[in-house]
Write an enzyme that holds these catalytic residues in place. Structure first.
Site, PDB file in Angstrom:
ATOM      1  N   CYS A 152       0.820  -1.212   0.000  1.00 10.96           N
ATOM      2  CA  CYS A 152       0.000   0.000   0.000  1.00 10.96           C
ATOM      3  C   CYS A 152       0.856   1.266   0.000  1.00 10.96           C
ATOM      4  CB  CYS A 152      -0.928   0.002   1.219  1.00 10.96           C
ATOM      5  SG  CYS A 152      -2.021   1.427   1.253  1.00 10.96           S
ATOM      6  N   CYS A 155      -0.644   4.202   1.878  1.00 14.27           N
ATOM      7  CA  CYS A 155      -0.457   4.212   3.339  1.00 14.27           C
ATOM      8  C   CYS A 155       0.993   4.516   3.700  1.00 14.27           C
ATOM      9  CB  CYS A 155      -0.807   2.856   3.948  1.00 14.27           C
ATOM     10  SG  CYS A 155      -2.201   2.018   3.208  1.00 14.27           S
ATOM     11  N   ASP A 156       1.931   3.938   2.966  1.00 14.80           N
ATOM     12  CA  ASP A 156       3.320   3.920   3.430  1.00 14.80           C
ATOM     13  C   ASP A 156       4.253   4.905   2.726  1.00 14.80           C
ATOM     14  OD1 ASP A 156       2.576   1.957   5.180  1.00 14.80           O
ATOM     15  OD2 ASP A 156       3.149   0.311   3.862  1.00 14.80           O
TER      16      ASP A 156
END
Ligand code: NAP
Length: 322
Positions: A152, A155-156
């Protein structure tokens, strides 16, 4: 560029929806766009229902940095779109439970849905549990998950500011998330097993021509290497032989696996474990409908998922009316 991801705190589930008997006309399993659309329609039709949403509300769409092809929005953060859908569902009267479906069976003309904390009986079921990222099964992939290996970028990405990253895959997810990463990383490698991307051509061209991007065509990631701190590199099998590439992050977008295990005894699945549909949302079981990425419908977009969710609830309404 916004990195806002996750469910709006104002959209937490009330948990007040269970009737004493946990008996419903319709259970909707899932929390992504297909399930949320089914919930909006079910609530507006007045169907006695519950939505069993997992611990990852919004599904994969909520983990998408930017969605640029959902009509009405030239660009919207994935979680903003799914949060808006959930808000609309709650306003329409949809009832949600945050639980995980563990298995389902059919008994005496009713469907039994067992979750990690409850049991439900229902006349009809809509499976809208989406799909989870596939893995490569190579050395280092599992070991460094969360320490440089990620599924992801939305997200990261902030952890990789001014660092190097590699994206593996050639589909829409790989290309969209790789473009997202170009905003933060210093260098980005794109590893694809063929010499042509299957992603939407407009975005594929934008990525391949990006100044930070190096492409590795006809190449396979065969190992993720690292040390105590996390990922330090990858080994690629390329047409010129094995190559060691230094990198801080490895983002894998090599397809998805439909989340169908709890429903395997209820409906026919294809060889990829997707629910086999007929008439778009029908399944091999007349009491069960399916919508979104969990199906074998092929064209997996937010716009098709919401359409299928709506159709599934409409089909249930028609059956209940008759
Ligand atoms: P996908 O379209 O199935 O693409 C998976 C990619 O991974 C393909 O390029 C495939 O290569 C590659 N791959 C598969 N197995 C591999 C392996 N073992 N080793 C190396 N590479 C491997 O999956 P996706 O990108 O996650 O998309 C899933 C669905 O969601 C698609 O229908 C997509 O259109 C949709 N989606 C849409 C959007 C949007 O905004 N429109 C965004 C994300 C996803 P090959 O190309 O050689 O098969």
């Amino acid at each position: 560029m916004s990195f806002k991801v996750g469910i709006d705190p104002g959209l937490v589930n009330s948990g007040t929806g269970k009737s004493d008997t946990n008996s419903y006309e319709l259970v909707i399993a899932g929390g992504g766009p297909a399930a949320l659309s089914a919930a909006i329609y079910a609530a507006r039709y007045g169907i006695r229902h519950v939505v069993i949403e997992s611990w990852k509300p919004g599904g994969q769409a909520a983990l998408t940095a930017e969605i640029e092809n959902y009509p009405g929005f030239s660009s919207i953060v994935g979680s903003d779109l799914t949060n808006a859908m959930k808000k609309q569902a709650l306003e329409a009267g949809a009832v949600f439970q945050t639980e995980t479906v563990e298995n389902t069976t059919e008994e005496n003309g009713k469907i039994l849905v067992r979750t990690d904390s409850a049991k439900y009986t229902t006349d009809y079921l809509i499976i809208a549990t989406g799909a989870a990222p596939a893995t490569l099964g190579v050395s280092g992939e599992e070991k460094y998950y969360g320490r440089g290996v990620s599924f992801c970028a939305t997200c990261d990405a902030p952890f990789f500011r001014d660092k190097k990253a590699i994206v593996v895959g050639g589909g829409d997810s790989a290309v969209k998330e790789a473009l997202h990463l170009t905003h933060v990383v210093s260098e980005l490698g794109l590893v694809h097993r063929r010499d042509k991307l299957r992603a939407e051509p407009y975005l594929a061209k934008k990525l391949v021509e990006h100044e930070k991007v190096t492409t590795y065509w006809n190449s396979h990631l065969i190992e993720v290497t690292g040390d105590d701190q996390g990922v330090t590199g990858v080994i690629l099998d390329t047409p010129d032989g094995k190559k060691q590439i230094d990198t801080d992050g490895v983002f894998l977008y090599v397809g998805t696996i439909p989340a169908t295990e709890p429903f395997a005894s209820l409906v026919e699945l294809d060889k990829n474990k997707a629910v086999v549909t007929s008439g778009i949302v029908g399944t091999s079981n007349p009491r069960v409908f399916a919508a979104g990425d969990v199906t074998n419908n092929g064209f997996r977009q937010v716009v098709t998922a919401v359409s299928e969710g709506a159709r599934a609830s409409a089909a249930v309404f028609e059956l209940l009316e008759n």
